[in-house]
Structures are given as structure tokens and as C-alpha cells.
Scaffold this motif. Structure first.
Motif, short mmCIF file in Angstrom:
data_model
loop_
_atom_site.label_atom_id
_atom_site.label_comp_id
_atom_site.label_asym_id
_atom_site.label_seq_id
_atom_site.Cartn_x
_atom_site.Cartn_y
_atom_site.Cartn_z
N ASP A 1 0.80 -1.22 0.00
CA ASP A 1 0.00 0.00 0.00
C ASP A 1 0.83 1.27 0.00
OD1 ASP A 1 1.03 -0.12 2.54
OD2 ASP A 1 -0.89 -0.28 3.57
N ALA A 2 2.17 1.16 -0.05
CA ALA A 2 3.08 2.31 -0.13
C ALA A 2 2.96 3.23 1.08
CB ALA A 2 2.84 3.10 -1.42
N ARG A 3 2.60 2.68 2.24
CA ARG A 3 2.53 3.47 3.48
C ARG A 3 3.74 3.09 4.34
NH1 ARG A 3 -1.97 6.34 4.24
NH2 ARG A 3 -3.68 5.96 2.78
N PRO B 1 -3.35 -2.25 -3.09
CA PRO B 1 -4.72 -2.68 -2.78
C PRO B 1 -5.61 -1.56 -2.27
CG PRO B 1 -3.25 -3.28 -0.99
CD PRO B 1 -2.37 -2.69 -2.06
N GLU B 2 -5.10 -0.35 -2.15
CA GLU B 2 -5.92 0.78 -1.71
C GLU B 2 -6.55 1.50 -2.90
OE1 GLU B 2 -4.18 2.34 2.54
OE2 GLU B 2 -3.67 3.46 0.75
N PRO B 3 -7.74 2.09 -2.71
CA PRO B 3 -8.34 2.89 -3.79
C PRO B 3 -7.44 4.08 -4.14
CG PRO B 3 -9.91 2.49 -2.01
CD PRO B 3 -8.58 2.04 -1.50
N GLU C 1 -3.98 0.16 -9.23
CA GLU C 1 -4.93 -0.20 -8.18
C GLU C 1 -5.34 -1.65 -8.36
OE1 GLU C 1 -9.58 0.64 -7.37
OE2 GLU C 1 -8.34 2.45 -7.56
N CYS C 2 -5.27 -2.43 -7.28
CA CYS C 2 -5.62 -3.86 -7.36
C CYS C 2 -6.34 -4.22 -6.07
CB CYS C 2 -4.35 -4.70 -7.53
SG CYS C 2 -4.70 -6.46 -7.75
N ARG C 3 -7.66 -4.09 -6.08
CA ARG C 3 -8.45 -4.25 -4.86
C ARG C 3 -9.21 -5.56 -4.80
NH1 ARG C 3 -12.26 0.68 -4.81
NH2 ARG C 3 -12.87 -0.27 -2.85
N ASN C 4 -9.32 -6.29 -5.91
CA ASN C 4 -10.13 -7.51 -5.90
C ASN C 4 -9.63 -8.47 -6.97
OD1 ASN C 4 -11.31 -6.57 -8.40
ND2 ASN C 4 -12.64 -5.27 -7.18
N VAL C 5 -10.26 -9.63 -7.03
CA VAL C 5 -9.84 -10.69 -7.95
C VAL C 5 -9.96 -10.25 -9.40
CG1 VAL C 5 -10.36 -13.03 -8.76
CG2 VAL C 5 -10.38 -12.53 -6.32
N VAL C 6 -11.01 -9.49 -9.72
CA VAL C 6 -11.21 -9.05 -11.10
C VAL C 6 -10.04 -8.20 -11.57
CG1 VAL C 6 -12.66 -7.64 -12.61
CG2 VAL C 6 -13.72 -9.18 -10.97
#
Length: 456
Positions: A389-391, A417-419, A441-446
Motif C-alpha cells: 500500500d506504499a505506506r 490494494p488501496e483505492p 490499483e488492485c483491490r479484488n480478484v477481477v
């Protein structure tokens, strides 16, 4: 509310819940309503399901929304209340004592008819809680607490087995049947509670909170343990689909170099004129893959699933190496050998891998330690994939180190994985890292499946 309004609202609610329903499919559903008996509610459900539902995993959400938009009964705002008076096979549901109601519930769990009507009556009697100003709240918990269906198991087993030997197949079948009927009763109670809340607060409002997104659209950062086990089952089928697509891409991609000798030989039959050219078979590039993965608690679910999927796709790469970090880095490839138990591997990783010094995520220190200890893992054939998440807890980001690693690799990618709307908030340095390595951005399987297909 007219049938047209309900149809439009229902289709819109399905889309809002994440189910892929196109305009054409909505029109197909409307046409299907012309050839069924609208008074038959289950026929109506089947017509909508056959035209709008594409995957079995979408069916529970569909059924929940269908029960809201096309309820089996109505009260209050939408019509006269059904009379849940004395039942021919049981007590007066409005005045009977709780032991009598539990007796009636026991009959239903053994297979008697009338479970949905009984559930609605029990919600009317036990599910109502005053909320002030003439309003009322509805709860499933108070109904299930009053009747305690799970405590009827021993009694029902004794009735069903009737002296048969315990512990055998008969008991197993009986337990399964009682368990399924108990879940049916709980679902019927929940459905009627949602219906009553929708009548008080509006269907649209309760629909937004009643249905979770489909499995492939669940946010990685908000999945539960149960979701993770379901996602784990998605890994191999997803990997097979992606591998099949990649094979087609290689087969239908650009042709190889001109095969001069074969072309000249074929031209002899046409007087030396090369009417047909031949190409050598294309040799697809199979890169090496290096994964640098943030394994801190804030992105643990995301790291878990992406590592599983990446190793399911390892046949697409000549070599796969994985490294995990929190504030220091360690190679974790050894925990994912072929045939290893997934849950056991993740447990061993958490206990044995040297990824934590002080417990606070530090991307800068992890990148520097990676370059120092494992810099030889990056080469001209390597695709570098960073997951996190680059935090970095306001620590120096080590941008120059990252820039050097990305230059040495064939390709470099970063999955966050963050918006996007949360990038650069608080201690996030997403934009700074994104200027060095393309960040997605990669938040889900799709989104993950789309990216890996593009990557390979």
C-alpha cells in the motif's frame, strides 16, 4: 409501485451489488415476464435468475434482492397484513407459550410444511423492538434467542433414529437434514426481517447493505477468514483460465522470423517466384518473476491471495522468487514449494521468516536491504512485481534504490490494494513510488486477474 418500477429498481439493485447485468439482459428478463404466470412467485424468480444470473456465486445475492423487491407477503405500507392465526397443525402462533412454539418448530425441522409462514409469525411476535417516536426496529437475533432452534438437535435425533445405533450413517444423515432445515428457518427469519425493515426505511436503503459484493469483487483489505478460504478455492480455476488465454495469445501472436530456406525451396515449384512465404516458429519469451511483498497486518489478506495466485501461475515463468518484508526483508520462496499445504505454509511464513525488526512498515529500509542482500535476483530477464500500500510510517522512501532496481529489471510493476482516492493521504507515498514504478490499483480478484493477464 408498478411492476415496471419494481423491475427497473431490481435490475438497478443487482448492478449496484456488483452483479454483471447488461441492458440487453434486463430486456430479456422483461420479455420473459410475458410468458409466465406472474402470480407464481417461484416462476418469477426462475425467469429472472435464468436471464440475469451468470455464476452460482452470484445466486445468494440475487435471491436476497429478489426477496426484497418481490416479497412473499407484505404488511403496513404495501398491503394488508396476512393473518397468522391458528395453524391446522399447531398452536395459535400469537398466543401460544414458548414451549408450544418450540414443539411446532421441531415438527418443521423434521420436514413439516409451513416453515416460511411460521418464520413470519415469529418475527411479528419476537422480532419487534420499540425505537421511539412511533417507530420500531426488527431483529433476527431476538427471534432465534427466543426459540433456540440449535438446542433441539438432541431431541430431534432421538425421534428420527428411534432406537437405531448412534454414530453411524443414519445419525450422520439425520444431523445433516436437521442442520439444513435449521439454516432454512434462520434464512426465512432473516428474509422477513429485511422485508419489514425495507417497508419502514425503503427498499433501496436496505438493499445497499443487505448484499455483499460477489466473491471476485470483494475488497482484499476487508475480507474475513471465511472469505479467504473461499478465495483460496478460486486460485487454481483462475490460474487455469489465465494460462489458457496466454497460450492462445502466444499461438496467435506475431509470427517468427522468415524461414528463408523453406521459402526458397517452395518457390522452385513456381519457377523461383516465392508465392508463399514461411516463417520459423515463434519462441515465446518466458520471463523470470521476482515478487517483493508487504506482509504487514494492514495488507495481510492481499499478500496472502496474491502469493497463492502467483505460485499457481509459476508455469508461465522460468523462475519465481518471492520476498516478504515489514521493516526488513527475507526470501519466502521456500515456503511455497509445489505440493505444500497452503495454510501450513502461511503459518510457517509468519513464524519463521525474518521480515520484522521493530514491527513498523518501512519500505525504504526494506528496499535497501533487498538491494543489498538479494540484488542479484534482478536481471534483464526479470519482471519485478511489488505488492503493497506504499505506506511507510513517514520513513525515507529510498526512491533512488527503487529506481536502480527498476532499471536493472526487464519490467517493474506495483500493485496497490488501496483505492486511488486514498493514495498520498497520511503516510502514503504512492505517487512518488508510482513515478518510478508504474502503480496499479488492485483491490479484488477481477482487477488482479486483468493485471496478471496483461503482465504475462
Amino acid at each position: 409501485m408498478s411492476l415496471l418500477d419494481r423491475h427497473v429498481g431490481f435490475v438497478h439493485a443487482l448492478r449496484t451489488a456488483g452483479l454483471p447485468v447488461s441492458l440487453a439482459e434486463g430486456l430479456d428478463a422483461a420479455r420473459a415476464l410475458r410468458v409466465i404466470d406472474l402470480a407464481e412467485r417461484e416462476s418469477l424468480r426462475a425467469a429472472y435468475a435464468s436471464t440475469l444470473v451468470k455464476r452460482p456465486s452470484h445466486r445468494p445475492g440475487f435471491d436476497t434482492l429478489f426477496d426484497l423487491w418481490f416479497p412473499a407477503s407484505t404488511t403496513g405500507l404495501y398491503g394488508p397484513r396476512p393473518k397468522d392465526g391458528p395453524d391446522a397443525a399447531g398452536p395459535d402462533l400469537e398466543t401460544a407459550a414458548v414451549p408450544e412454539l418450540r414443539d411446532r418448530l421441531a415438527e418443521l425441522l423434521l420436514g413439516a410444511d409451513g416453515m416460511n409462514e411460521f418464520a413470519r409469525a415469529m418475527v411479528e411476535r419476537f422480532g419487534r423492538q420499540p425505537a421511539g417516536l412511533g417507530r420500531q426496529n426488527w431483529f433476527s437475533y431476538s427471534v432465534l434467542r427466543a426459540l433456540s432452534p440449535e438446542t433441539l438437535m438432541a431431541r430431534l435425533l432421538a425421534e428420527m433414529l428411534a432406537g437405531q445405533e448412534r454414530g453411524g450413517l443414519a445419525e450422520k444423515v439425520a444431523r445433516q437434514r436437521i442442520g439444513e432445515n435449521t439454516r432454512r428457518f434462520e434464512d426465512a427469519v432473516s428474509t422477513d426481517v429485511r422485508r419489514r425493515i425495507a417497508e419502514d426505511s425503503g427498499i433501496e436503503r436496505i438493499a445497499r447493505s443487505a448484499v455483499r459484493p460477489p466473491l471476485e469483487q470483494l475488497d482484499f483489505l476487508r475480507v474475513t477468514k471465511a472469505d479467504l478460504s473461499r478465495l483460496r478455492r478460486e486460485v487454481q480455476p483462475l490460474a487455469r483460465r489465465l494460462a489458457a488465454r496466454l497460450t492462445v495469445k502466444h499461438r496467435l501472436g506475431q509470427r517468427g522470423r522468415l524461414d528463408f530456406r523453406r521459402t526458397v525451396r517452395a518457390s522452385l515449384s513456381s519457377g523461383g517466384v516465392p508465392l508463399t512465404t514461411f516463417n520459423k516458429p515463434r519462441r515465446p519469451h518466458k520471463p523470470e518473476l521476482v515478487i517483493l511483498c508487504d506482509t504487514s497486518d494492514s495488507v495481510a489478506s492481499f499478500a496472502h491471495f496474491t502469493l497463492l495466485l502467483t505460485y499457481a501461475l509459476r508455469e508461465q515463468f522460468t523462475k519465481v522468487r518471492a520476498f516478504g518484508f515489514v521493516d526488513t526483508v527475507d526470501e519466502i520462496t521456500r515456503f511455497f514449494v509445489p505440493g505444500a499445504d497452503v495454510a501450513e505454509s502461511m503459518t510457517r511464513l509468519a513464524k519463521e521468516a525474518d521480515m520484522v525488526r521493530f514491527g513498523r512498515t518501512n519500505y525504504g529500509n526494506a528496499l535497501e536491504r533487498f538491494a543489498e542482500r538479494y540484488g542479484d535476483a534482478i536481471g534483464p530477464k526479470t519482471s519485478l512485481l511489488i505488492l503493497g500500500d506504499a505506506r511507510s510510517n513517514y520513513q525515507p522512501p529510498a526512491l533512488e534504490t527503487l529506481r536502480r532496481l527498476s532499471r536493472e529489471a526487464r519490467h517493474a510493476y506495483w500493485l496497490n490494494p488501496e483505492p486511488v482516492s486514498q493514495w498520498d493521504t497520511g503516510d502514503s507515498v504512492a505517487t512518488a513510488y508510482g513515478q518510478v514504478v508504474p502503480m496499479h490499483e488492485c483491490r479484488n480478484v477481477v482487477q488482479l486477474a486483468a493485471f496478471i493477464e496483461e503482465l504475462a
